[in-house]
Each structure stands twice: as C-alpha cells, then as structure tokens.
Design an enzyme around this catalytic site. Structure first.
Site, PDB file in Angstrom:
ATOM      1  N   ASP A  38       0.869  -1.185   0.000  1.00 26.61           N
ATOM      2  CA  ASP A  38       0.000   0.000   0.000  1.00 26.61           C
ATOM      3  C   ASP A  38       0.904   1.234   0.000  1.00 26.61           C
ATOM      4  OD1 ASP A  38      -3.268   0.180   0.955  1.00 26.61           O
ATOM      5  OD2 ASP A  38      -2.114   2.054   0.966  1.00 26.61           O
ATOM      6  N   ASP A  61       3.960   1.990  -4.592  1.00 28.30           N
ATOM      7  CA  ASP A  61       2.953   2.600  -5.472  1.00 28.30           C
ATOM      8  C   ASP A  61       2.628   1.574  -6.549  1.00 28.30           C
ATOM      9  OD1 ASP A  61       1.455   4.009  -7.279  1.00 28.30           O
ATOM     10  OD2 ASP A  61       2.927   5.617  -7.583  1.00 28.30           O
ATOM     11  N   ASN A  88      -6.117  -5.842  -5.723  1.00 28.71           N
ATOM     12  CA  ASN A  88      -7.285  -5.181  -5.127  1.00 28.71           C
ATOM     13  C   ASN A  88      -7.336  -3.671  -5.363  1.00 28.71           C
ATOM     14  OD1 ASN A  88      -9.456  -4.723  -3.033  1.00 28.71           O
ATOM     15  ND2 ASN A  88      -7.721  -3.690  -2.048  1.00 28.71           N
ATOM     16  N   TYR A 155     -13.032   5.285 -14.410  1.00 25.68           N
ATOM     17  CA  TYR A 155     -13.053   4.199 -13.407  1.00 25.68           C
ATOM     18  C   TYR A 155     -13.928   3.049 -13.889  1.00 25.68           C
ATOM     19  CZ  TYR A 155     -14.321   1.873  -8.985  1.00 25.68           C
ATOM     20  OH  TYR A 155     -14.562   0.944  -7.997  1.00 25.68           O
ATOM     21  N   LYS A 159     -12.987  -0.925 -15.003  1.00 16.95           N
ATOM     22  CA  LYS A 159     -13.567  -2.137 -14.410  1.00 16.95           C
ATOM     23  C   LYS A 159     -14.091  -3.070 -15.507  1.00 16.95           C
ATOM     24  CE  LYS A 159     -12.622  -1.168 -10.162  1.00 16.95           C
ATOM     25  NZ  LYS A 159     -11.517  -1.911  -9.523  1.00 16.95           N
ATOM     26  N   THR A 190     -16.816   0.579   3.317  1.00 19.28           N
ATOM     27  CA  THR A 190     -15.417   0.766   3.718  1.00 19.28           C
ATOM     28  C   THR A 190     -15.278   2.114   4.431  1.00 19.28           C
ATOM     29  OG1 THR A 190     -14.995   1.803   1.609  1.00 19.28           O
ATOM     30  CG2 THR A 190     -14.563  -0.562   1.739  1.00 19.28           C
TER      31      THR A 190
END
Ligand code: NAD
Length: 253
Positions: A38, A61, A88, A155, A159, A190
C-alpha cells in the site's frame, strides 16, 4: 476457524484499509502468509503489528510496474512461493468527471492504477505460481462496469477492462495451473465510503438493498478466500457479483 490456505502465500495490493485490509485478515485467518502492499505506511504498520511475521508489508505505489513487482518478488524472498494474488487496489481520480470533460491524464492515471496494476501483477505472479504448480489470481471489478450510476467513466471503463482481462488471464494461464477470477462488488461499507456518505444516506442504501443491509469488506474477503482455495478449483475466468442480489423491486405491478 478453517485453515484451507495453510502453507499458501498471498500478495494483496491496497492492503492498508477497506477491502484490502479485510482480505489480508481473512487470508491470514485461513492459514496463509501474506505480502501486503500500500502507499499508506501507517495502515500497513498497524497490520504488521497485529500479525507479526506472518505478514510482510511494503510501502509501494502499485500504479508502477516496479511497485507491483516488489510485492511479488518479496513473496518469493520472504515466504518462498506465491499461490494467491489479490489485485485489489484501484481508485478514482478527481478529474474523472464525465465522458466529455475527463482529461487524457485522468484516463491514463486511472488505467495505470486500475488496469495496468492487474496486468503487471499477472505478468510477474504467473511464472512464480507456475513453479509450485499454479495459483489463483483475484481481480476487482465493480458494479460501475455494468450500471452507469457511478458517474466516473474512466473508473467504470477500467472495471469493464478488468473483467475482460480476467477472462483472458484465466484462458491463457489455465494450463500453467493458474486460475483468474474477478469480484464485482456493488456498494461496500469501507472507511472511504463512510467518509463520503452520512448515516441517513447509508440507511437509505441499506433499505433499498435486497438483503436489507450494506455489503461489508468482510463479505468480499470471504469470497477472496473461496476463490483462493481449492474449493473453487474449477472456477476460472469468471466474474462473481457480490451485490446481495441488487436492489429490491421498486415498482409495484
Ligand atoms: P479504498 O479506497 O478504501 O482502499 C484502497 C487502498 O489502496 C488504500 O489503502 C489506499 O491507501 C491504497 N492505495 C491507493 N493508491 C495506491 C497506490 N498507488 N499504490 C498502492 N496502494 C494504493 O478502496 P476499497 O473501497 O477497499 O476498494 C478496493 C477495491 O474494490 C477497488 O478495486 C475498488 O474499485 C473495488 N470496489 C470497491 C467498492 C466499494 O464500494 N468500496 C465497490 C466496488 C468495487
């Protein structure tokens, strides 16, 4: 507690919070060892403190190939093998406005983050998985790929690309013993989502859901463990929607 992943080694990207952190915890809970990557050093430090030497953390990164490769190389170096890759991390850049105005840089940045990171992950993970007989790659799609509700075209298009990448990775790496599947969550509660919506809005989402509640990161992590395990051994190239059955019917006939 089941231990179906005993002896297995996983890499999880975007592991410091949200779905990634839940995935790390679930994989550890199922007996795996985990390399967690992360950009958030504090979040990773909390994970490392919790799980000791069963988790190896790296501040990287993943929108660069070097960042992704660091994690995969560390699986071999620290734990001697790689069985599971949960690609992820992905995200939305502020300039991802609408089809007509989103900048070229917004499109490219989103693709590097959300699509190329998964490509680089497969590129470096499959040869290593192959050495020990195979493995399982789990990519992340989103309901945004199917329904134009997110209003973030780069985005959402990423996907869609992830779903096709998943199909091809599964088809082209299956004979190496590597399966590849994707999860397509709807709305997941989240920390990031909590910061964007107030309690009343969240209650509204729960009320509209067919299951009467909002999906949790743990709901997604349970599916990661299943796709990582031999229990899903003939599932390959698939996209599994985890949206609780979608929304309740809203029109009375
Ligand atoms: P999140 O934003 O809560 O967490 C993402 C993590 O990635 C953070 O820990 C962040 O620090 C890390 N990260 C950000 N940029 C990075 C970079 N360049 N390199 C390495 N790490 C980086 O995300 P989330 O909501 O848990 O989503 C995880 C995945 O699930 C994503 O692929 C997302 O598209 C997908 N998804 C989420 C939802 C949802 O409702 N939360 C719905 C559908 C799909």
């Amino acid at each position: 507690m089941t231990q179906e992943l005993q002896g297995r080694v996983a890499v999880v990207t975007g592991a410091a919070r949200g779905i990634g952190a839940a995935s790390v915890r679930a994989l550890l809970g199922a007996g795996a060892k985990v390399v967690a990557g992360d950009i958030d050093a504090d979040g990773l430090a909390a994970l490392a403190g919790e799980y000791g030497d069963r988790v190896s953390t790296h501040v990287v990164d993943i929108s660069t190939e070097a960042g992704v490769k660091t994690l995969i190389d560390d699986a071999a170096k620290t734990f001697g093998r790689l069985d599971i890759l949960h690609s992820n991390a992905a995200g939305i850049v502020p300039e991802d406005t609408d089809v007509l105005t989103a900048t070229d840089d917004a499109w490219r940045a989103t693709f590097d983050f959300a699509v190329m990171a998964a490509v680089w992950g497969a590129r470096h993970a499959v040869p290593l998985m192959k050495q020990t007989g195979g493995g399982s790659i789990i990519n992340m799609s989103s309901g945004a790929a199917k329904f134009a509700t997110a209003a973030k075209p780069a985005y959402a298009a990423c996907k869609g690309a992830i779903e096709t990448l998943t199909l091809y990775t599964g088809a082209q790496c299956g004979t190496d013993g590597v399966r590849c599947n994707a999860l397509r969550p709807g709305f997941v509660l989240t920390e990031g989502i909590r910061s964007l919506f107030n309690e009343e809005q969240l209650a509204g989402v729960a009320a509209q859901s067919a299951l009467g509640r909002i999906c949790t990161p743990e709901d997604i992590a349970d599916a990661v463990v299943w796709l990582a395990s031999d229990a899903s051994g003939y599932i390959n190239g698939q996209v599994l929607a985890i949206d609780g059955g979608g929304m309740k019917p809203s029109i009375a006939w």
